[in-house]
Write a protein that holds these residues in place. Structure first.
Motif, mmCIF file in Angstrom:
data_model
loop_
_atom_site.group_PDB
_atom_site.id
_atom_site.type_symbol
_atom_site.label_atom_id
_atom_site.label_comp_id
_atom_site.label_asym_id
_atom_site.label_seq_id
_atom_site.Cartn_x
_atom_site.Cartn_y
_atom_site.Cartn_z
ATOM 1 N N GLY A 113 2.012 15.133 -13.032
ATOM 2 C CA GLY A 113 0.888 15.803 -13.674
ATOM 3 C C GLY A 113 0.859 17.292 -13.371
ATOM 4 N N MET A 114 1.144 17.629 -12.121
ATOM 5 C CA MET A 114 1.143 19.047 -11.742
ATOM 6 C C MET A 114 2.269 19.806 -12.444
ATOM 7 N N ALA A 115 3.384 19.125 -12.681
ATOM 8 C CA ALA A 115 4.522 19.772 -13.327
ATOM 9 C C ALA A 115 4.372 19.823 -14.847
ATOM 10 N N LEU A 126 1.510 6.865 -6.658
ATOM 11 C CA LEU A 126 0.435 7.804 -6.953
ATOM 12 C C LEU A 126 0.879 9.239 -6.714
ATOM 13 N N ARG A 127 1.579 9.462 -5.617
ATOM 14 C CA ARG A 127 2.085 10.815 -5.340
ATOM 15 C C ARG A 127 3.031 11.278 -6.439
ATOM 16 N N ALA A 128 3.880 10.379 -6.947
ATOM 17 C CA ALA A 128 4.796 10.734 -8.028
ATOM 18 C C ALA A 128 4.025 11.067 -9.302
ATOM 19 N N LEU A 129 2.979 10.294 -9.606
ATOM 20 C CA LEU A 129 2.163 10.583 -10.785
ATOM 21 C C LEU A 129 1.460 11.932 -10.655
ATOM 22 N N HIS A 158 0.834 -1.204 0.000
ATOM 23 C CA HIS A 158 0.000 0.000 0.000
ATOM 24 C C HIS A 158 0.870 1.255 0.000
ATOM 25 N N GLU A 159 1.942 1.239 0.746
ATOM 26 C CA GLU A 159 2.848 2.397 0.774
ATOM 27 C C GLU A 159 3.515 2.591 -0.581
ATOM 28 N N GLN A 160 3.892 1.497 -1.234
ATOM 29 C CA GLN A 160 4.461 1.605 -2.582
ATOM 30 C C GLN A 160 3.456 2.246 -3.537
#
Length: 79
Positions: A52-54, A45-48, A38-40
């Protein structure tokens, strides 16, 4: 499979053992592996999201956007 020993305070050990029993895990190792998976997934997801924000400005999140999104979801479900 590699082995890793983890030391836990009594309160955390009791929590893990309770989760194993309540959630139907066979062993504490299964529970810990699930937590790590789950942490992976959360990290990925945070990296994606950061990518996306960048990537620049996104779509306007208005009613039309969600109407188009629902249409794409329906098309994918029908396929």
């Amino acid at each position: 499979m590699a082995t890793m020993n983890v030391s836990l305070p009594d309160a955390l050990k009791a929590f893990v053992e309770a989760q194993v029993g309540e959630r139907g895990y066979g062993t504490s190792s299964e529970f810990v592996r699930d937590l790590i998976r789950h942490e992976q997934a959360r990290t990925e997801l945070r990296a994606l999201i950061a990518d996306g924000m960048a990537s620049g400005p996104g779509s306007e999140l208005d009613d039309d956007y969600f109407t188009r999104l629902r249409g794409r979801i329906r098309q994918a479900a029908d396929a």
